[in-house]
Design a protein around this motif. Structure first.
Motif, PDB file in Angstrom:
ATOM      1  N   LYS A 258      32.752  22.527  32.406  1.00 13.32           N
ATOM      2  CA  LYS A 258      32.084  21.518  33.233  1.00 13.32           C
ATOM      3  C   LYS A 258      32.875  21.228  34.513  1.00 13.32           C
ATOM      4  O   LYS A 258      32.296  21.057  35.585  1.00 13.32           O
ATOM      5  CB  LYS A 258      31.918  20.211  32.453  1.00 13.32           C
ATOM      6  N   ASN A 259      34.185  21.161  34.368  1.00 18.99           N
ATOM      7  CA  ASN A 259      35.051  20.894  35.511  1.00 18.99           C
ATOM      8  C   ASN A 259      35.350  22.217  36.213  1.00 18.99           C
ATOM      9  O   ASN A 259      36.020  23.085  35.653  1.00 18.99           O
ATOM     10  CB  ASN A 259      36.348  20.234  35.045  1.00 18.99           C
ATOM     11  N   PRO A 260      34.877  22.393  37.446  1.00 24.57           N
ATOM     12  CA  PRO A 260      35.086  23.679  38.132  1.00 24.57           C
ATOM     13  C   PRO A 260      36.553  24.010  38.341  1.00 24.57           C
ATOM     14  O   PRO A 260      36.897  25.180  38.507  1.00 24.57           O
ATOM     15  CB  PRO A 260      34.351  23.501  39.460  1.00 24.57           C
ATOM     16  N   GLU A 261      37.423  22.999  38.320  1.00 24.85           N
ATOM     17  CA  GLU A 261      38.850  23.264  38.476  1.00 24.85           C
ATOM     18  C   GLU A 261      39.404  24.040  37.289  1.00 24.85           C
ATOM     19  O   GLU A 261      40.421  24.726  37.399  1.00 24.85           O
ATOM     20  CB  GLU A 261      39.612  21.943  38.651  1.00 24.85           C
ATOM     21  N   ASN A 262      38.732  23.921  36.133  1.00 26.50           N
ATOM     22  CA  ASN A 262      39.192  24.595  34.924  1.00 26.50           C
ATOM     23  C   ASN A 262      38.424  25.884  34.629  1.00 26.50           C
ATOM     24  O   ASN A 262      38.668  26.533  33.615  1.00 26.50           O
ATOM     25  CB  ASN A 262      39.056  23.661  33.711  1.00 26.50           C
ATOM     26  N   ARG A 263      37.508  26.240  35.493  1.00 24.03           N
ATOM     27  CA  ARG A 263      36.606  27.365  35.225  1.00 24.03           C
ATOM     28  C   ARG A 263      37.263  28.705  35.558  1.00 24.03           C
ATOM     29  O   ARG A 263      37.923  28.843  36.593  1.00 24.03           O
ATOM     30  CB  ARG A 263      35.327  27.182  36.044  1.00 24.03           C
ATOM     31  N   LEU A 264      37.053  29.674  34.688  1.00 23.21           N
ATOM     32  CA  LEU A 264      37.537  31.018  34.952  1.00 23.21           C
ATOM     33  C   LEU A 264      36.851  31.553  36.216  1.00 23.21           C
ATOM     34  O   LEU A 264      35.632  31.408  36.373  1.00 23.21           O
ATOM     35  CB  LEU A 264      37.241  31.934  33.762  1.00 23.21           C
ATOM     36  N   GLY A 265      37.614  32.145  37.102  1.00 21.60           N
ATOM     37  CA  GLY A 265      37.087  32.619  38.377  1.00 21.60           C
ATOM     38  C   GLY A 265      37.366  31.658  39.511  1.00 21.60           C
ATOM     39  O   GLY A 265      37.118  31.989  40.681  1.00 21.60           O
ATOM     40  N   LYS A 266      37.887  30.482  39.181  1.00 21.38           N
ATOM     41  CA  LYS A 266      38.200  29.494  40.212  1.00 21.38           C
ATOM     42  C   LYS A 266      39.101  30.086  41.290  1.00 21.38           C
ATOM     43  O   LYS A 266      38.943  29.818  42.478  1.00 21.38           O
ATOM     44  CB  LYS A 266      38.870  28.285  39.546  1.00 21.38           C
ATOM     45  N   ASN A 267      40.046  30.926  40.870  1.00 21.85           N
ATOM     46  CA  ASN A 267      40.994  31.510  41.821  1.00 21.85           C
ATOM     47  C   ASN A 267      40.598  32.910  42.278  1.00 21.85           C
ATOM     48  O   ASN A 267      41.327  33.549  43.034  1.00 21.85           O
ATOM     49  CB  ASN A 267      42.386  31.545  41.193  1.00 21.85           C
ATOM     50  N   GLY A 268      39.446  33.389  41.803  1.00 21.69           N
ATOM     51  CA  GLY A 268      38.975  34.700  42.226  1.00 21.69           C
ATOM     52  C   GLY A 268      38.432  35.514  41.069  1.00 21.69           C
ATOM     53  O   GLY A 268      38.701  35.229  39.893  1.00 21.69           O
ATOM     54  N   ALA A 269      37.671  36.555  41.407  1.00 22.03           N
ATOM     55  CA  ALA A 269      37.011  37.379  40.392  1.00 22.03           C
ATOM     56  C   ALA A 269      38.007  38.106  39.500  1.00 22.03           C
ATOM     57  O   ALA A 269      37.672  38.469  38.366  1.00 22.03           O
ATOM     58  CB  ALA A 269      36.085  38.389  41.062  1.00 22.03           C
ATOM     59  N   PHE A 270      39.238  38.296  39.979  1.00 19.59           N
ATOM     60  CA  PHE A 270      40.228  39.020  39.171  1.00 19.59           C
ATOM     61  C   PHE A 270      40.451  38.329  37.831  1.00 19.59           C
ATOM     62  O   PHE A 270      40.761  38.990  36.833  1.00 19.59           O
ATOM     63  CB  PHE A 270      41.549  39.145  39.933  1.00 19.59           C
ATOM     64  N   GLU A 271      40.288  37.006  37.781  1.00 18.47           N
ATOM     65  CA  GLU A 271      40.473  36.288  36.517  1.00 18.47           C
ATOM     66  C   GLU A 271      39.440  36.734  35.483  1.00 18.47           C
ATOM     67  O   GLU A 271      39.746  36.836  34.288  1.00 18.47           O
ATOM     68  CB  GLU A 271      40.374  34.774  36.741  1.00 18.47           C
ATOM     69  N   ILE A 272      38.237  36.985  35.940  1.00 18.96           N
ATOM     70  CA  ILE A 272      37.165  37.417  35.044  1.00 18.96           C
ATOM     71  C   ILE A 272      37.333  38.890  34.696  1.00 18.96           C
ATOM     72  O   ILE A 272      37.193  39.300  33.540  1.00 18.96           O
ATOM     73  CB  ILE A 272      35.795  37.151  35.698  1.00 18.96           C
ATOM     74  N   LYS A 273      37.660  39.704  35.689  1.00 15.51           N
ATOM     75  CA  LYS A 273      37.828  41.143  35.460  1.00 15.51           C
ATOM     76  C   LYS A 273      38.975  41.436  34.487  1.00 15.51           C
ATOM     77  O   LYS A 273      38.964  42.439  33.788  1.00 15.51           O
ATOM     78  CB  LYS A 273      38.065  41.853  36.791  1.00 15.51           C
TER      79      LYS A 273
END
Length: 349
Positions: A258-273
């Motif tokens: 819910k909190n975008p600060e804690n969402r995966l990808g907040k710092n870039g797509a590399f977090e998801i990849k």
């Protein structure tokens, strides 16, 4: 009737203004609130395209016109194997036309509807491509804002194209917020609903919702009552079925924060990849389209993967024609016309 052997136009003039009469109309592919999409065949090269037709009378509000110009500019500026290509755009006194590449596999939505739900391997194939497409858009400071199965098309090879940039926001740098409320209800991030401002990470929320839907058949917070659904999106934790693997559950949970600060990808797509669920994807092989897709369109009937509710409609019912003789330069929308084959923007229309 089509007379495809009757080549009556002079196609050798590089500055010839494109008109709708340059195309044979083949079938209706879809309709929306503002646009109709028609399968066409270009008379001079015999190639199929999907023309998105918008009536100017339905775009009277300046905001809608601005959205169309923004969509056109995004399509002209983006070059990625998993984003739809714009070949031409032109207009006449009543309509605007986007001439887009045709994807005969239809919408991912229709494929999902037939299958009811996908396996994790099938889902990973489509999601990995979407991650690369969104990553590219974000690198160009574009927030997509309308990720859903209806906006993911399947091309000739079974790979995807993201389409429909009518709600996208351009020129948004990292961690810059925009405050408009837009998108499709089932996929809206909580921060959009609460009007606290949203960043690029709103797209990663939608990705989490899409993964959930591809694996279960429905979006995660779906409810027929829209207000109830909005409350669930804002306040309810997602409930993921047990048949989904633990690492996939973890990815969905991390994307649907819910909190975008804690969402995966907040710092870039590399977090998801780099998440374990995607760790076995060879991103270069994917970009080169060397994986075998789970579904490859059969082209015996070129519109077989589009809803018959549309494809069986008479072409005349969509009224795509507006003769060049009726062109009214005073009704033109500046900065719209484009010709990819000439690789330049055209100012005369």
């Amino acid at each position: 009737m089509d007379t495809e052997n009757n080549q009556f136009m002079n196609y050798n003039n590089p500055d010839k203004k494109m008109v709708i009469e340059d195309f044979f109309m083949k079938a209706v592919l879809g309709k929306g609130s503002f646009a109709k999409v028609i399968l066409v065949k270009k008379k001079d090269n015999g190639k199929f395209y999907a023309i998105k037709v918008l009536k100017k009378s339905k775009l009277e509000k300046q905001r809608h016109i601005d959205n169309v110009i923004a969509e056109r500019n995004i399509l002209v500026g983006v070059n990625h194997p998993f984003v739809i290509q714009l070949h031409y755009s032109f207009q006449n006194s009543e309509k605007l036309y986007f001439v887009l590449e045709f994807c005969p596999g239809g919408e991912l939505f229709n494929l999902l509807h037939k299958a009811q739900k996908f396996t994790e391997d099938q889902t990973r194939f489509y999601i990995a491509q979407i991650v690369l497409a969104i990553e590219h858009l974000h690198s160009l400071n574009i927030i997509y804002r309308d990720l859903k199965p209806e906006n993911v098309m399947i091309d000739f090879d079974g790979y995807i194209r993201i389409t429909d940039f009518g709600l996208s926001k351009n020129n948004i740098s990292n961690h810059e917020k925009t405050y408009s409320v837009c998108g499709t209800p089932e996929y809206l991030a909580p921060e959009i609903l609460t009007m606290q401002g949203h960043e690029k990470s709103a797209d990663w929320w939608s990705l989490g919702a899409l993964i959930y839907e591809l694996l279960t058949g429905l979006p995660p917070f779906y409810n027929q009552n829209r207000e109830v659904m909005y409350e669930l999106i804002k306040n309810q934790n997602v409930n993921i079925p047990d048949y989904i693997s633990p690492i996939c559950k973890d990815l969905i949970y991390r994307l649907l924060q819910k909190n975008p600060e804690n969402r995966l990808g907040k710092n870039g797509a590399f977090e998801i990849k780099n998440h374990p669920w995607l760790q076995d994807v060879d991103w270069e092989i994917l970009l080169r389209k060397e994986y075998r897709p789970p579904f490859i369109p059969i082209l015996d009937n070129i519109v077989a993967n589009f809803p018959v509710d549309f494809t069986q409609q008479p072409i005349d019912s969509v009224d795509p024609f507006q003769s060049v003789k009726q062109l009214n330069q005073n009704n033109n929308i500046g900065g719209f016309t484009y010709n990819q084959s000439q690789n330049r923007e055209m100012d005369f229309q």
